[in-house]
Write a protein that holds these residues in place. Structure first.
Motif, PDB file in Angstrom:
ATOM      1  N   MET A   1       0.836  -1.180   0.000  1.00 10.32           N
ATOM      2  CA  MET A   1       0.000   0.000   0.000  1.00 10.32           C
ATOM      3  C   MET A   1       0.879   1.241   0.000  1.00 10.32           C
ATOM      4  N   ASP A   2       0.355   2.310  -0.563  1.00  9.96           N
ATOM      5  CA  ASP A   2       1.079   3.579  -0.580  1.00  9.96           C
ATOM      6  C   ASP A   2       1.109   4.125   0.843  1.00  9.96           C
ATOM      7  N   ASP A   3       2.299   4.315   1.380  1.00  2.00           N
ATOM      8  CA  ASP A   3       2.395   4.772   2.770  1.00  2.00           C
ATOM      9  C   ASP A   3       2.551   6.284   2.883  1.00  2.00           C
ATOM     10  N   ASP A   4       2.309   7.019   1.790  1.00  2.00           N
ATOM     11  CA  ASP A   4       2.314   8.485   1.811  1.00  2.00           C
ATOM     12  C   ASP A   4       3.588   9.043   2.443  1.00  2.00           C
ATOM     13  N   GLY A   5       4.726   8.622   1.899  1.00  2.00           N
ATOM     14  CA  GLY A   5       6.002   9.117   2.419  1.00  2.00           C
ATOM     15  C   GLY A   5       6.282   8.661   3.838  1.00  2.00           C
ATOM     16  N   GLU A   6       5.865   7.437   4.161  1.00  2.00           N
ATOM     17  CA  GLU A   6       6.044   6.808   5.477  1.00  2.00           C
ATOM     18  C   GLU A   6       5.219   7.474   6.568  1.00  2.00           C
ATOM     19  N   LYS A   7       4.163   8.219   6.194  1.00  2.00           N
ATOM     20  CA  LYS A   7       3.293   8.838   7.190  1.00  2.00           C
ATOM     21  C   LYS A   7       2.118   7.939   7.562  1.00  2.00           C
ATOM     22  N   GLY A  36     -10.857  -2.972   7.442  1.00  2.00           N
ATOM     23  CA  GLY A  36     -11.535  -1.691   7.280  1.00  2.00           C
ATOM     24  C   GLY A  36     -10.856  -0.806   6.247  1.00  2.00           C
ATOM     25  N   LEU A  37      -9.936  -1.377   5.480  1.00  2.00           N
ATOM     26  CA  LEU A  37      -9.196  -0.613   4.475  1.00  2.00           C
ATOM     27  C   LEU A  37      -9.480  -1.130   3.076  1.00  2.00           C
ATOM     28  N   ALA A  38      -9.178  -0.305   2.090  1.00  2.00           N
ATOM     29  CA  ALA A  38      -9.342  -0.698   0.696  1.00  2.00           C
ATOM     30  C   ALA A  38      -8.063  -0.404  -0.080  1.00  2.00           C
ATOM     31  N   LEU A  39      -7.742  -1.284  -1.016  1.00  2.00           N
ATOM     32  CA  LEU A  39      -6.647  -1.038  -1.952  1.00  2.00           C
ATOM     33  C   LEU A  39      -7.206  -0.264  -3.129  1.00  2.00           C
ATOM     34  N   ILE A  40      -6.451   0.692  -3.598  1.00  2.00           N
ATOM     35  CA  ILE A  40      -6.882   1.497  -4.736  1.00  2.00           C
ATOM     36  C   ILE A  40      -5.974   1.144  -5.916  1.00  2.00           C
ATOM     37  N   PRO A  41      -6.527   0.442  -6.927  1.00  2.00           N
ATOM     38  CA  PRO A  41      -5.710   0.091  -8.094  1.00  2.00           C
ATOM     39  C   PRO A  41      -5.117   1.355  -8.731  1.00  2.00           C
ATOM     40  N   GLY A  42      -3.834   1.265  -9.090  1.00  2.00           N
ATOM     41  CA  GLY A  42      -3.140   2.412  -9.663  1.00  2.00           C
ATOM     42  C   GLY A  42      -2.427   3.266  -8.616  1.00  2.00           C
ATOM     43  N   ILE A  43      -2.853   3.145  -7.354  1.00  2.00           N
ATOM     44  CA  ILE A  43      -2.198   3.868  -6.272  1.00  2.00           C
ATOM     45  C   ILE A  43      -1.451   2.861  -5.382  1.00  2.00           C
ATOM     46  N   ASP A  44      -2.170   1.862  -4.910  1.00  2.00           N
ATOM     47  CA  ASP A  44      -1.580   0.835  -4.046  1.00  2.00           C
ATOM     48  C   ASP A  44      -1.106  -0.334  -4.927  1.00  2.00           C
ATOM     49  N   SER A  45      -0.003  -0.924  -4.532  1.00  2.00           N
ATOM     50  CA  SER A  45       0.477  -2.100  -5.269  1.00  2.00           C
ATOM     51  C   SER A  45       0.124  -3.351  -4.480  1.00  2.00           C
ATOM     52  N   PHE A  46      -0.203  -4.411  -5.212  1.00  2.00           N
ATOM     53  CA  PHE A  46      -0.544  -5.671  -4.584  1.00  2.00           C
ATOM     54  C   PHE A  46      -0.262  -6.801  -5.546  1.00  2.00           C
ATOM     55  N   VAL A  47      -0.095  -7.992  -5.007  1.00  6.81           N
ATOM     56  CA  VAL A  47       0.178  -9.174  -5.823  1.00  6.81           C
ATOM     57  C   VAL A  47      -0.870 -10.226  -5.468  1.00  6.81           C
TER      58      VAL A  47
END
Length: 49
Positions: A1-7, A36-47
């Motif tokens: 997931m995108d960690d927003d610059g480790e924030k 309670g979270l969602a992955l956003i294709p194109g933003i978050d990476s997943f396999v």
């Protein structure tokens, strides 16, 4: 997931873990069971496994 610059501590905690998809909403976000979270294709990476 995108960690927003480790924030984003949730993204750091969930990286490298395996989850089951609960559902995919009309916006294409992939919701994960028990997080309670969602992955956003194109933003978050997943396999898919």
């Amino acid at each position: 997931m995108d960690d927003d610059g480790e924030k984003d501590w949730q993204a750091r905690e969930l990286n490298d873990k395996t989850f089951t998809i609960s559902f995919i909403d009309s916006a294409g976000q992939i919701h994960l069971e028990k997080t309670g979270l969602a992955l956003i294709p194109g933003i978050d990476s997943f396999v898919p496994v």
